[in-house]
Design a protein around this motif. Sequence first.
Motif, PDB file in Angstrom:
ATOM      1  N   PRO A 162      -2.237  36.631  64.010  1.00 32.88           N
ATOM      2  CA  PRO A 162      -2.551  37.138  62.673  1.00 32.88           C
ATOM      3  C   PRO A 162      -1.656  36.473  61.618  1.00 32.88           C
ATOM      4  O   PRO A 162      -0.492  36.177  61.876  1.00 32.88           O
ATOM      5  CB  PRO A 162      -2.279  38.633  62.778  1.00 32.88           C
ATOM      6  CG  PRO A 162      -1.614  38.848  64.084  1.00 32.88           C
ATOM      7  CD  PRO A 162      -1.934  37.690  64.947  1.00 32.88           C
ATOM      8  N   ILE A 163      -2.243  36.248  60.468  1.00 31.24           N
ATOM      9  CA  ILE A 163      -1.520  35.513  59.424  1.00 31.24           C
ATOM     10  C   ILE A 163      -0.226  36.232  59.051  1.00 31.24           C
ATOM     11  O   ILE A 163       0.795  35.599  58.793  1.00 31.24           O
ATOM     12  CB  ILE A 163      -2.426  35.338  58.195  1.00 31.24           C
ATOM     13  CG1 ILE A 163      -3.624  34.463  58.570  1.00 31.24           C
ATOM     14  CG2 ILE A 163      -1.674  34.717  57.041  1.00 31.24           C
ATOM     15  CD1 ILE A 163      -4.649  34.299  57.471  1.00 31.24           C
TER      16      ILE A 163
ATOM     17  N   ASP B  51      -8.790  41.319  58.536  1.00 30.24           N
ATOM     18  CA  ASP B  51      -8.776  41.043  59.974  1.00 30.24           C
ATOM     19  C   ASP B  51      -7.911  39.831  60.287  1.00 30.24           C
ATOM     20  O   ASP B  51      -7.098  39.862  61.209  1.00 30.24           O
ATOM     21  CB  ASP B  51     -10.205  40.778  60.486  1.00 30.24           C
ATOM     22  CG  ASP B  51     -10.909  42.083  60.795  1.00 30.24           C
ATOM     23  OD1 ASP B  51     -10.250  43.138  60.665  1.00 30.24           O
ATOM     24  OD2 ASP B  51     -12.100  42.048  61.146  1.00 30.24           O
ATOM     25  N   ALA B  52      -8.125  38.770  59.531  1.00 32.84           N
ATOM     26  CA  ALA B  52      -7.358  37.545  59.778  1.00 32.84           C
ATOM     27  C   ALA B  52      -5.878  37.803  59.552  1.00 32.84           C
ATOM     28  O   ALA B  52      -5.030  37.255  60.243  1.00 32.84           O
ATOM     29  CB  ALA B  52      -7.847  36.433  58.862  1.00 32.84           C
TER      30      ALA B  52
ATOM     31  N   ARG C 247      -5.209  41.078  62.471  1.00 35.35           N
ATOM     32  CA  ARG C 247      -5.657  41.093  63.855  1.00 35.35           C
ATOM     33  C   ARG C 247      -5.610  39.735  64.537  1.00 35.35           C
ATOM     34  O   ARG C 247      -5.417  39.622  65.738  1.00 35.35           O
ATOM     35  CB  ARG C 247      -7.076  41.639  63.946  1.00 35.35           C
ATOM     36  CG  ARG C 247      -7.127  43.161  63.962  1.00 35.35           C
ATOM     37  CD  ARG C 247      -8.548  43.651  63.949  1.00 35.35           C
ATOM     38  NE  ARG C 247      -9.369  43.039  64.978  1.00 35.35           N
ATOM     39  CZ  ARG C 247     -10.690  43.057  64.984  1.00 35.35           C
ATOM     40  NH1 ARG C 247     -11.329  43.624  64.000  1.00 35.35           N
ATOM     41  NH2 ARG C 247     -11.361  42.495  65.959  1.00 35.35           N
ATOM     42  N   GLY C 248      -5.858  38.700  63.740  1.00 30.95           N
ATOM     43  CA  GLY C 248      -5.867  37.368  64.329  1.00 30.95           C
ATOM     44  C   GLY C 248      -7.076  37.157  65.216  1.00 30.95           C
ATOM     45  O   GLY C 248      -8.047  37.908  65.144  1.00 30.95           O
ATOM     46  N   GLY C 249      -6.998  36.129  66.042  1.00 23.80           N
ATOM     47  CA  GLY C 249      -8.137  35.780  66.894  1.00 23.80           C
ATOM     48  C   GLY C 249      -8.198  36.652  68.128  1.00 23.80           C
ATOM     49  O   GLY C 249      -7.409  37.588  68.287  1.00 23.80           O
TER      50      GLY C 249
ATOM     51  N   TRP D 174      -7.632  30.236  54.300  1.00 21.08           N
ATOM     52  CA  TRP D 174      -8.680  31.185  54.713  1.00 21.08           C
ATOM     53  C   TRP D 174      -9.634  31.434  53.546  1.00 21.08           C
ATOM     54  O   TRP D 174     -10.860  31.421  53.706  1.00 21.08           O
ATOM     55  CB  TRP D 174      -8.034  32.493  55.180  1.00 21.08           C
ATOM     56  CG  TRP D 174      -9.021  33.370  55.883  1.00 21.08           C
ATOM     57  CD1 TRP D 174      -9.245  33.429  57.214  1.00 21.08           C
ATOM     58  CD2 TRP D 174      -9.935  34.293  55.279  1.00 21.08           C
ATOM     59  NE1 TRP D 174     -10.249  34.315  57.485  1.00 21.08           N
ATOM     60  CE2 TRP D 174     -10.692  34.871  56.322  1.00 21.08           C
ATOM     61  CE3 TRP D 174     -10.200  34.673  53.967  1.00 21.08           C
ATOM     62  CZ2 TRP D 174     -11.683  35.809  56.094  1.00 21.08           C
ATOM     63  CZ3 TRP D 174     -11.191  35.610  53.728  1.00 21.08           C
ATOM     64  CH2 TRP D 174     -11.925  36.170  54.789  1.00 21.08           C
TER      65      TRP D 174
END
Lengths: 639, 214
Positions: free
Chosen positions: A281-282, A268-269, A272-274, A299
């Motif tokens: 997203p990273i 997700d990170a 999708r990011g926040g 992370w």
Amino acid sequence: MADKESSDTSFSSSQASNPLSRKLNKILETRLDNDKEMLEALKALSVFFSENSLRTRRNLRSDIERRSLVINEDFLQVFQSVKEQLDSVYNDVKSMNECCQDMTSRLKAAKEQTHDLINQTTKLQSESQTLQVKAQVADAFLEKFQLKPEEATALRGSRDGTLHMDFFRALGKAKEIHKHCKILLRTNQQTAGLEIMETMALHQESAYERLYRWAQNECRMLTGDSPDVSSMLCQAMEALEDRPVLFRYTLDEFGTARRTAVVRGLIDALTRGGPGGTPRPIELHSHDPTRYVGDMLAWLHQAAASEKEQLQSLLKKCRSNGEQIQDILGHITEGVCRPFKVRVEQVLVSEQDAVTLYKLHNLLKFYHNTICQIICKDAALLNTVAEIQDLSHRMFFNSLNCNANKLLDKVELPPSDLGPTNSLNQTLQLLKDVLACHDASVVAIDDKKQDYKQILSCVIDPLVQMCSVSASRLNSTDMAAYMANCIYLMQTTLAMYEFTDTRLEMLQAQVDAQIDTLVSEQASFVLNKVGLAFVYGTVQQHQPKQGPLSALPDMGGPVLKSAMSKFDSYMASPDSLVLPQSRLLLSGRVRETVKKNSADLICSAYKQIYDTICDPANEYKESPSIVPRTPDQVVRLLS
Amino acid sequence: MAAGPYNYSYIFKYIIIGDMGVGKSCLLHQFTEKKFMADCPHTIGVEFGTRIIEVSGQKIKLQIWDTAGQERFRAVTRSYYRGAAGALMVYDITRRSTYNHLSSWLTDARNLTNPNTVIFLIGNKSDLEAQRDVTYEEAKQFADENGLMFLECSAKTGDNVEDAFLDTAKKIYQNIQDGSLDLNAAESGVQHKPATPRNAINNDQAPNKEGCAC
């Protein structure tokens, strides 16, 4: 009355002696006032003796006797009734006594008869007491060694598999009973002990089984970002700790659930990011390798810290050691290894730039240390980081070696000013960049030292080699000056960093060799120019047995004189005869050294020539005019 | 009781940023340990601490990431902004340079966190009034202009430290209540835990849980 009679009598007796006088005396002596008896008697006499006559006097006695009789009769009559009453009392008492005796005897009989009964009763009473005590003991025993019905129910639990706090209480009790049974076994109650133990073991087994199913289910559901570790689950873990296998399985279940959650979180990170895309997203930063890899590592670091906390909160009631926590933590963080590794490897393999690779290497090293503080070294995640770190290390040195090979493949010719070539400058800049990013990293000093050593040998050795190759076509003076210049640049670059001392020393040795060449070149250049080279050579080779030196050809006074005058003019302006290569030296210090050492060399040559010429054995006439200056003067002039 | 300190409903993630030596680690230490750490070593990379607080009757666990202020760690610490619900931006009231750098810290904070992240400006070392280099009014104005919450604190005396952390949490909690912070979104920096465990207790027994939690 009696008194009266006695006084009458005494009266008559005194009359007998002198009856009258005596009687009189007696009467006179009588104190009637004081004689109460007499008064009473007279008073009583006065009642019935009313008529003092002869007849009455004669009858007095009988009257008195009659009265006495009457009184006695009255007396008798009165006492008769008293006696009768007494008799009746006597009879009553007697009958009472009889009655009492009867009663006593009856009581005695009864007592004899009830004795057995009483005995029996007493016996029964004591028996009952014993029984009561026994009942109490039995109750206490049951209390201590049996589960209450409601407890047993709590242990069996409800059909839908939910648990209550009662369950844990009951389980605790069953466990305690089981433990107490061991005391029973030590006494005579072995059968009971064994039986109870067996029952409790059965209870416990089924309870643990149920608890395990429940906990397993609970754990399986903990897949949220931040799992909800209920206090009930903590309690369950504490209870399960007595069954290591079930405990382990439950923990494994927890680990698996968390592992899935962590993998999903990372993905997700990454993708999708926040919320609303901030933070981004990273993977959006994948073009910037250090940021991309750094974000992923940060992370992972945060995730590892959170997971550890959650695990600790799950096991907060357990005696469980850190080893087990680490074990599970290792399992939880294992899942992210692959997605992480694949991405970083991709970055590393496609990256050419040594500086970036080195930054990545340092970043990985830093995070390896940082994550090490949270999970233990042999966890899969740390192994992965270490592997990638190893790869980055290799890729970095590959890149450096590649650079070095390129240098040697295509050697540039030295420029006419004998300064550094472009490739030298570029490589030194690369080295600076690499060492600078090492400065910005946080790696243990030992590692840094080791790294520096390797980096320097990877960069400096090929550089020196390249310079030698490139200088190979130059004459020796040019070569010396060029090499001195190149190495000087390397030295100035390295001098800014730590751990370069040994390397600097090695380079200095090489510079020294070049300086020696330059010095001797410079000295012979000067001697040649002033025409003393031949003289000096002859002086050095001359043996006394060859005869005086002045006799040799070309060593006559005039020849020497003209050479010496040229030398004189050199001394007036020493700079006129400096080698052009010396002027091209970049380092002022090297230039000075060459100048000074070559002057020393010239001075010593002059001294030798001077000594030889002044030696009478060489038969120079007017030697002071040939060599007008003493060696000391020459030294002073040239230094 | 037995449920103890873990019985919380939310986890809020904080990050503490600011120049080197402004007292970020000391603030954290003061908040988590209620003690002043006199010889605080430079933070290497990032460290983290936790404490459970209560806001409007809700237990909230703060997970606080304390970053290194040294420039060389900037690249590393930037990666930790991600997913922070609160950012505490610290300067030293006795060193104007640390105040002057705030705008760069603020830019980082705005760019690297989500829009709902609560940014709290802290002027630390308020106990050193004699050496003050930045006035309260000036900093307050800066905070107002940028929509930041602001307090002057002292990690040494503990003055206002508690408030800074709590006010941030209150603001975040308020954002949740307003619905402006979406809990379901990943990396919101807030994690919600339902107060009653699923499947653990029947509904009618749920209220007893606090009482009998043995």
